[in-house]
Design a protein around this motif. Structure first.
Motif, PDB file in Angstrom:
ATOM      1  N   UNK A 119       0.875  -1.180   0.000  1.00 31.03           N
ATOM      2  CA  UNK A 119       0.000   0.000   0.000  1.00 31.03           C
ATOM      3  C   UNK A 119       0.906   1.220   0.000  1.00 31.03           C
ATOM      4  N   UNK A 120       0.930   1.930  -1.116  1.00 29.45           N
ATOM      5  CA  UNK A 120       1.794   3.115  -1.220  1.00 29.45           C
ATOM      6  C   UNK A 120       1.352   3.975  -2.391  1.00 29.45           C
ATOM      7  N   UNK A 121       1.558   5.256  -2.212  1.00 27.32           N
ATOM      8  CA  UNK A 121       1.472   6.172  -3.343  1.00 27.32           C
ATOM      9  C   UNK A 121       2.709   5.878  -4.201  1.00 27.32           C
ATOM     10  N   UNK A 122       2.536   5.725  -5.494  1.00 25.67           N
ATOM     11  CA  UNK A 122       3.689   5.415  -6.345  1.00 25.67           C
ATOM     12  C   UNK A 122       4.753   6.512  -6.227  1.00 25.67           C
ATOM     13  N   UNK A 123       4.308   7.724  -5.938  1.00 26.80           N
ATOM     14  CA  UNK A 123       5.267   8.826  -5.811  1.00 26.80           C
ATOM     15  C   UNK A 123       6.097   8.762  -4.538  1.00 26.80           C
ATOM     16  N   UNK A 124       5.686   7.902  -3.607  1.00 27.42           N
ATOM     17  CA  UNK A 124       6.416   7.771  -2.333  1.00 27.42           C
ATOM     18  C   UNK A 124       7.112   6.412  -2.247  1.00 27.42           C
ATOM     19  N   UNK A 125       6.930   5.588  -3.269  1.00 26.86           N
ATOM     20  CA  UNK A 125       7.378   4.196  -3.207  1.00 26.86           C
ATOM     21  C   UNK A 125       8.902   4.098  -3.246  1.00 26.86           C
ATOM     22  N   UNK A 126       9.431   3.322  -2.291  1.00 26.96           N
ATOM     23  CA  UNK A 126      10.871   3.031  -2.295  1.00 26.96           C
ATOM     24  C   UNK A 126      11.019   1.519  -2.499  1.00 26.96           C
ATOM     25  N   UNK A 127      11.265   1.082  -3.720  1.00 28.87           N
ATOM     26  CA  UNK A 127      11.325  -0.358  -3.995  1.00 28.87           C
ATOM     27  C   UNK A 127      12.457  -1.047  -3.235  1.00 28.87           C
ATOM     28  N   UNK A 128      12.208  -2.299  -2.892  1.00 25.56           N
ATOM     29  CA  UNK A 128      13.209  -3.095  -2.169  1.00 25.56           C
ATOM     30  C   UNK A 128      14.007  -3.959  -3.151  1.00 25.56           C
ATOM     31  N   UNK A 129      13.607  -3.941  -4.419  1.00 24.65           N
ATOM     32  CA  UNK A 129      14.287  -4.776  -5.410  1.00 24.65           C
ATOM     33  C   UNK A 129      14.073  -4.162  -6.793  1.00 24.65           C
ATOM     34  N   UNK A 130      14.778  -4.750  -7.761  1.00 21.36           N
ATOM     35  CA  UNK A 130      14.567  -4.319  -9.145  1.00 21.36           C
ATOM     36  C   UNK A 130      13.621  -5.298  -9.834  1.00 21.36           C
TER      37      UNK A 130
END
Ligand SMILES: C[S@@+](CC[C@H](N)C(=O)[O-])C[C@H]1O[C@@H](n2cnc3c(N)ncnc32)[C@H](O)[C@@H]1O
Length: 206
Positions: free
Chosen positions: A97-108
């Motif tokens: 659950x995240x705004x895509x603009x705030x998302x910090x991915x944990x992987x590629x």
């Protein structure tokens, strides 16, 4: 963490309406499924569906045998409803659950899929942020599928302004990091019997 208004807006949509009461509902997301099949990804590919809402794409990805699926949406209700629909299978999915603009991915990711979420980004800042996120978190040789309203599509989606894209505009938008592989127009029939023209574009990382 969230832009409150945006989060509230989408929370309201997903908590008040059932999946087939929204214009973008697809019983079978066939365009996305066929495009994804054509990419011949390994079954352990890292996949993310951005702004997935309650989309049934995840059900189909599981059915196809994919085992590393992330599903992201700004609305907790959307995620909860998709989880409920999947029952035990929901345990095989990583829900975010995240705004895509705030998302910090944990992987590629090997595949980044977005149907009708990117087109809600109308500010230069948010568009640039999305481009940089996709560029940084899609693997070399990774694939990117984005579906937006086409030049002939509606001006609004779910009552919100969107940016409509031609093939030229979507190609230019992502040109610094991605080469376009294929594109097509799809005329989506809404549950209300009206039509919305989408542009599907499939890119590979430069
Ligand atoms: C038009 S719906 C499309 C849903 C799904 N992709 C589909 O094709 O059925 C847009 C979705 O994007 C989500 N969304 C909108 N803005 C978002 C944002 N900034 N970050 C993450 N999700 C967002 C909404 O909650 C909604 O589920």
């Amino acid at each position: 963490m969230f832009n409150n208004n945006k989060e509230e807006y989408w929370e309201n949509v997903h908590s008040k309406k059932s999946e087939n009461e929204v214009s973008w509902f697809q019983k079978l997301p066939i365009d996305s499924i066929e495009l994804i099949k054509s990419l011949n990804l390994n079954l352990d590919a890292n996949i993310i569906d951005v702004g997935a809402g309650e989309s049934r794409l995840v059900d189909n990805l599981i059915e196809l045998g994919f085992s590393n699926i992330d599903v992201l949406d700004i609305s907790k209700s959307a995620i909860e409803k998709a989880k409920q629909r999947l029952g035990k299978k929901s345990l095989w999915v990583n829900w975010i659950v995240s705004d895509i603009n705030e998302f910090v991915p944990m992987k590629k990711y090997d595949l980044w899929h977005d149907r009708a979420a990117f087109h809600f980004l109308t500010s230069e800042k948010h568009i640039k942020n999305y481009i940089s996120l996709a560029s940084n978190y899609i693997n070399d040789n990774g694939k990117f599928i984005v579906a937006t309203f086409s030049s002939n599509g509606p001006n609004k989606c779910s009552g919100l302004d969107v940016i409509k894209y031609s093939k030229e505009l979507i190609e230019k938008t992502f040109e610094d990091s991605f080469d376009i592989n294929s594109h097509f127009i799809s005329n989506h029939k809404t549950p209300f019997g009206t039509f919305q023209e989408f542009l599907f574009a499939s890119f590979k990382k430069k």
